[in-house]
Design a protein around this motif. Structure first.
Motif, PDB file in Angstrom:
ATOM      1  N   CYS A  13       0.900  -1.120  -0.063  1.00 54.22           N
ATOM      2  CA  CYS A  13       0.049   0.036  -0.066  1.00 54.22           C
ATOM      3  C   CYS A  13       0.926   1.208   0.196  1.00 54.22           C
ATOM      4  O   CYS A  13       1.669   1.324   0.719  1.00 54.22           O
ATOM      5  CB  CYS A  13      -0.679   0.028   1.249  1.00 54.22           C
ATOM      6  SG  CYS A  13      -2.058   1.496   1.448  1.00 54.22           S
ATOM      7  N   HIS A  15       0.198   4.281   1.201  1.00 49.46           N
ATOM      8  CA  HIS A  15      -0.531   5.342   2.119  1.00 49.46           C
ATOM      9  C   HIS A  15       0.603   5.397   3.361  1.00 49.46           C
ATOM     10  O   HIS A  15       1.740   5.632   3.408  1.00 49.46           O
ATOM     11  CB  HIS A  15      -1.938   5.478   2.330  1.00 49.46           C
ATOM     12  CG  HIS A  15      -2.609   5.783   0.925  1.00 49.46           C
ATOM     13  ND1 HIS A  15      -2.288   6.916   0.455  1.00 49.46           N
ATOM     14  CD2 HIS A  15      -3.360   4.961   0.210  1.00 49.46           C
ATOM     15  CE1 HIS A  15      -3.282   6.902  -0.602  1.00 49.46           C
ATOM     16  NE2 HIS A  15      -3.911   5.746  -0.640  1.00 49.46           N
ATOM     17  N   CYS A  16      -0.017   4.725   4.263  1.00 46.60           N
ATOM     18  CA  CYS A  16       0.834   4.773   5.828  1.00 46.60           C
ATOM     19  C   CYS A  16       1.765   3.698   5.877  1.00 46.60           C
ATOM     20  O   CYS A  16       1.830   2.722   5.221  1.00 46.60           O
ATOM     21  CB  CYS A  16      -0.216   4.953   6.907  1.00 46.60           C
ATOM     22  SG  CYS A  16      -0.804   3.282   7.401  1.00 46.60           S
ATOM     23  N   VAL A  18       1.961   1.212   7.889  1.00 48.37           N
ATOM     24  CA  VAL A  18       1.702  -0.264   8.346  1.00 48.37           C
ATOM     25  C   VAL A  18       2.253  -0.990   7.217  1.00 48.37           C
ATOM     26  O   VAL A  18       2.656  -2.144   7.554  1.00 48.37           O
ATOM     27  CB  VAL A  18       0.027  -0.200   8.465  1.00 48.37           C
ATOM     28  CG1 VAL A  18      -0.260  -1.800   8.906  1.00 48.37           C
ATOM     29  CG2 VAL A  18      -0.423   0.641   9.489  1.00 48.37           C
ATOM     30  N   GLY A  19       2.051  -0.450   6.049  1.00 49.83           N
ATOM     31  CA  GLY A  19       2.835  -1.600   4.916  1.00 49.83           C
ATOM     32  C   GLY A  19       1.914  -2.802   4.778  1.00 49.83           C
ATOM     33  O   GLY A  19       2.195  -3.798   4.751  1.00 49.83           O
ATOM     34  N   CYS A  20       0.479  -2.359   4.676  1.00 46.44           N
ATOM     35  CA  CYS A  20      -0.513  -3.722   4.300  1.00 46.44           C
ATOM     36  C   CYS A  20      -0.030  -4.137   2.777  1.00 46.44           C
ATOM     37  O   CYS A  20       0.375  -3.465   1.732  1.00 46.44           O
ATOM     38  CB  CYS A  20      -1.826  -3.058   4.122  1.00 46.44           C
ATOM     39  SG  CYS A  20      -2.246  -2.631   5.770  1.00 46.44           S
ATOM     40  N   LEU A  46      -7.551  -4.465   5.077  1.00 44.84           N
ATOM     41  CA  LEU A  46      -7.002  -3.074   4.464  1.00 44.84           C
ATOM     42  C   LEU A  46      -7.995  -2.306   5.050  1.00 44.84           C
ATOM     43  O   LEU A  46      -9.120  -2.264   5.503  1.00 44.84           O
ATOM     44  CB  LEU A  46      -7.308  -3.157   2.866  1.00 44.84           C
ATOM     45  CG  LEU A  46      -6.337  -3.733   2.210  1.00 44.84           C
ATOM     46  CD1 LEU A  46      -6.585  -3.554   0.369  1.00 44.84           C
ATOM     47  CD2 LEU A  46      -4.860  -3.627   2.320  1.00 44.84           C
ATOM     48  N   CYS A  47      -7.511  -0.722   5.132  1.00 47.29           N
ATOM     49  CA  CYS A  47      -8.448   0.236   5.690  1.00 47.29           C
ATOM     50  C   CYS A  47      -9.140   0.880   4.338  1.00 47.29           C
ATOM     51  O   CYS A  47      -8.939   0.471   3.182  1.00 47.29           O
ATOM     52  CB  CYS A  47      -7.747   1.169   6.386  1.00 47.29           C
ATOM     53  SG  CYS A  47      -6.703   2.376   5.492  1.00 47.29           S
ATOM     54  N   LYS A  49      -8.471   3.684   2.923  1.00 44.55           N
ATOM     55  CA  LYS A  49      -7.436   4.432   1.995  1.00 44.55           C
ATOM     56  C   LYS A  49      -6.919   3.386   1.015  1.00 44.55           C
ATOM     57  O   LYS A  49      -6.702   3.468  -0.193  1.00 44.55           O
ATOM     58  CB  LYS A  49      -6.526   4.993   2.658  1.00 44.55           C
ATOM     59  CG  LYS A  49      -6.788   6.488   3.258  1.00 44.55           C
ATOM     60  CD  LYS A  49      -5.955   7.140   3.761  1.00 44.55           C
ATOM     61  CE  LYS A  49      -5.323   6.640   5.281  1.00 44.55           C
ATOM     62  NZ  LYS A  49      -5.848   6.930   6.390  1.00 44.55           N
ATOM     63  N   GLY A  50      -6.404   1.957   1.632  1.00 44.95           N
ATOM     64  CA  GLY A  50      -5.810   1.147   1.013  1.00 44.95           C
ATOM     65  C   GLY A  50      -6.893   0.403  -0.021  1.00 44.95           C
ATOM     66  O   GLY A  50      -6.638   0.208  -1.255  1.00 44.95           O
ATOM     67  N   PRO A 182      -4.658   2.835  10.457  1.00 42.53           N
ATOM     68  CA  PRO A 182      -5.956   2.014  10.978  1.00 42.53           C
ATOM     69  C   PRO A 182      -5.887   0.514  10.956  1.00 42.53           C
ATOM     70  O   PRO A 182      -6.646  -0.060  12.025  1.00 42.53           O
ATOM     71  CB  PRO A 182      -7.029   2.424   9.414  1.00 42.53           C
ATOM     72  CG  PRO A 182      -6.341   3.691   9.111  1.00 42.53           C
ATOM     73  CD  PRO A 182      -4.728   3.650   9.082  1.00 42.53           C
ATOM     74  N   VAL A 183      -4.918  -0.012  10.330  1.00 47.94           N
ATOM     75  CA  VAL A 183      -4.862  -1.423  10.363  1.00 47.94           C
ATOM     76  C   VAL A 183      -4.255  -1.969  11.842  1.00 47.94           C
ATOM     77  O   VAL A 183      -4.606  -3.010  12.500  1.00 47.94           O
ATOM     78  CB  VAL A 183      -4.434  -2.156   9.390  1.00 47.94           C
ATOM     79  CG1 VAL A 183      -4.006  -3.590   9.601  1.00 47.94           C
ATOM     80  CG2 VAL A 183      -5.343  -2.075   8.073  1.00 47.94           C
TER      81      VAL A 183
END
Ligand code: SF4
Length: 682
Positions: A13, A15-16, A18-20, A46-47, A49-50, A182-183
């Motif tokens: 991902c 965005h943030c 977390v690295g989903c 995923l949140c 955004k993802g 979020p995750v």
């Protein structure tokens, strides 16, 4: 609807931190959908955004598709040779007249490690300056400096799963995790449901405060007093881990003397919290066998940010919560690859791997591999560059994928610096407010168009994989940097992302065992990973700290740079919301997200609102000593009396116009979290 999908590509991902892991679905040369993939950090979720905000931006008709050169105040399309020759010629002219340190570069914390490595190599080996930085300067430079000083490494000590599973308590400080990460927020909620006692230290009421054992709504800017009082209580009650302190640390006696002055009753009054809650928090945290500290920008973005971080490190160290599962100190890094941008040496005082210019053998190694004499002095931090440009000390600036006109505090100061430059180059996906001010704009590539790796907040290096071609004449950013280097007389030969990672492994001992081949074979590696058979390091500081002994830094409370007064009586903090990411260049191009959230707002307390004659939804003017904006009022009890909160995702009504650009003297991070404002109904 698999029949509609021609290809599926697993990647990370954008965005943030977390690295989903997610799966891009490709049809007709475009990414048409995203599904969660199973990764160590996200385990198949995923949140918003993802799921919805991670692909539509890439095929937006707003993408930059050709180099642009500004003439007479207007941009015109140009070919690559013309744009790159112009950049190289003007940089050479600046160097000839004012030297290489008259040029600076901001690298991109959204871009892969390989891009960041090439960017700092361009600045150092081809241009000849250490004036290279990334946006960690304005988010977690306090962590990098603070934890490197106390522990020897500025990174998260444990893993996401480790600090959210089978833990007895969690001390969460200055993090609205549900919206910003979020995750991880979901995993903290699961930990609480499984029995962990959650202590939230945050001025605001957030999603996680509703399920916390304790919510300590401390006054913004009082973190050191809070942490020192916690240590005071722990020592006074005999809860300190004396064996750990004796065997693994130094500096305890100096800290003990200082914290003795932080009497809990006095600190509770300063922090605006009940003293009984302070005692209860100290007892829960100290007595829990497995209790991590997790923190975010509420701790770092202060003029005392580095000391704030070190005061939390002292707290973990006094109870021996290092080097074992379910413990440690865990900064949640913001952007997807801000950890990696720092790891790759996009900092003015560190080479790749946080290697210092004066450490034995380091310069010889880099000069040997890069084949050039390299600059040795510490360069300018990003937050120093705008002032240096306004004063004429910096003449050229190369910005890769950052938008300081939206994201940096005191916009008037940023604009004055950018407008004073002789040459501003911006490598971007879209025409941002910063790119509007550029002399040359270069169309770079999105993450779906390139190979590489991101390092997430837990030091996990994960693959980024190409799914589609870049639009029009947009190019890979590594190609752009290599072309600039060649035109500056440096014969760069690296071409593929895998080759670049191999050179990173050659110069950075923490990445010595990491390669695309190992990651593509299914290994999941967290640095330090020194050799090709090293399994990576989930928990740091086991047995010994990276610096040897852990260091109790004697932290002392200091007031924020700006405190409320008669003219500006309200204290404002800024932060993120769930639906958008930083300057919004990517998430604003997802209709579903903008339908939910498309306007800036200010959260103010209902008592203050009544006194000011402001009702829910009213248009209000927010002003500080640096500027004024208009936004909408969100009235309620999310913030305490005399306090306010804004997000910064929207160019209109952006709180960075009013935010304070005063910086921490140790790491030069600005004080986004405390500024004095006035709110009036328009
Ligand atoms: Fe992406 Fe962060 Fe959401 Fe995961 S939590 S999907 S990395 S934005």
């Amino acid at each position: 609807r698999d029949w509609q999908v021609e290809d599926k590509v697993v990647t990370t991902c954008p965005h943030c931190g977390v690295g989903c892991q997610l799966e891009l679905q490709v049809r007709g040369g475009r990414v048409v959908g995203v599904e969660p993939a199973y990764g160590p950090a996200n385990r198949g979720i995923l949140c918003v955004k993802g799921k919805f905000g991670s692909y539509k931006f890439a095929s937006s008709s707003d993408r930059l598709t050709d180099p642009l050169i500004k003439e007479n105040g207007e941009f015109r399309k140009a070919g690559w040779d013309e744009a790159l020759d112009l950049i190289a010629d003007r940089m050479k002219a600046i160097i000839a007249k004012d030297g290489p340190d008259a040029i600076a570069g901001f690298s991109c914390s959204r871009a892969p490690n390989e891009d960041n490595y090439m960017f700092q190599k361009m600045m150092r080996a081809a241009i000849g300056t250490n004036n290279v930085d990334n946006c960690a300067r304005v988010c977690h430079s306090a962590s990098v400096t603070g934890l490197a000083t106390t522990l020897g490494s500025g990174a998260m000590t444990n893993t996401i799963r480790d600090v959210t599973h089978d833990v007895d308590a969690i001390l969460l400080v200055g993090s609205n995790t549900t919206e910003a990460h979020p995750v991880i927020g979901a995993q903290i909620r699961a930990a609480v449901r499984a029995g962990a006692k959650l202590i939230v230290v945050d001025p605001r009421r957030t999603d996680l405060t509703s399920m916390a054992e304790l919510h300590l709504p401390i006054r913004p800017g009082t973190d050191i007093a809070f942490a020192n009082a916690m240590v005071n209580i722990i020592i006074a009650n005999g809860w300190a881990d004396e064996a750990f302190i004796a065997q693994r640390t130094e500096g305890f006696e100096a800290l003990r003397e200082i914290v003795a002055e932080y009497e809990p009753e006095k600190v509770a009054r300063l922090c605006h919290i009940p003293v009984a809650d302070l005692y209860r928090a100290a007892e829960i945290y100290a007595k829990a066998e497995r209790a991590p500290i997790i923190y975010c920008l509420g701790v770092t973005e202060h003029t005392s940010g580095t000391q704030n971080v070190m005061s939390l490190s002292n707290l973990a160290m006094v109870v021996g919560k290092y080097g074992r599962p379910g413990c440690g100190i865990n900064p949640l890094r913001g952007q997807n690859n801000v950890q990696g941008a720092c790891d790759m040496g996009c900092e003015p005082h560190n080479l790749p791997g946080y290697q210092k210019f004066d450490a034995p053998g380091v310069m010889d190694k880099f000069e040997g591999v890069w084949g050039r004499a390299l600059p040795r002095g510490i360069g300018l931090r990003a937050t120093q560059v705008f002032g240096a440009a306004a004063e004429g000390r910096v003449k050229g600036l190369f910005i890769f994928g950052e938008d300081p006109m939206v994201t940096d505090p005191n916009t008037a100061h940023v604009r004055a610096g950018l407008e004073a430059l002789d040459l501003l180059v911006v490598d971007e996906l879209f025409m941002t407010p910063t790119a509007e001010l550029a002399d040359v704009v270069l169309p770079g590539s999105a993450y779906v168009e390139k190979e590489g790796t991101f390092s997430n907040t837990e030091r996990r290096v994960q693959r980024v994989r190409k799914a589609v071609d870049a639009p029009g004449n947009a190019r890979l950013d590594t190609w752009i940097f290599a072309e600039v280097m060649r035109r500056m007389g440096y014969p760069e030969t690296l071409e593929t992302a895998a080759d670049i990672m191999d050179e990173i492994a050659l110069v950075d001992p923490d990445f010595g065992g990491i390669s695309h081949a190992r990651l593509d074979a299914g290994e999941s590696l967290q640095w330090p990973c020194s050799t090709r058979d090293h399994p990576g390091t989930p928990i740091m500081h086991v047995g010994a700290f990276k610096r040897g002994l852990g260091y109790f830094y004697p932290t002392e409370y200091q007031e924020p740079n700006e405190v409320p007064d008669e003219d500006y009586p309200i204290l404002m903090s800024t932060g993120r919301m769930l639906y958008h990411y930083n300057n919004g260049a990517m998430t604003h191009r997802t209709e579903g997200l903008t339908r939910i959230a498309s306007q800036s707002y200010i959260q103010i307390n209902e008592t203050d609102a009544r006194a000011l004659g402001i009702a829910q939804g009213d248009l209000v003017k927010v002003s500080s000593r640096r500027g004024a904006i208009e936004t909408q009022a969100w009235v309620g009890d999310r913030v305490g009396e005399g306090e306010a909160f804004m997000t910064f995702h929207f160019p209109s009504g952006n709180p960075n116009v009013v935010a304070n650009d005063a910086t921490d003297p140790l790491c030069f991070i600005p004080e986004y979290k405390v500024c004095a404002i006035r709110v009036e109904k328009t």
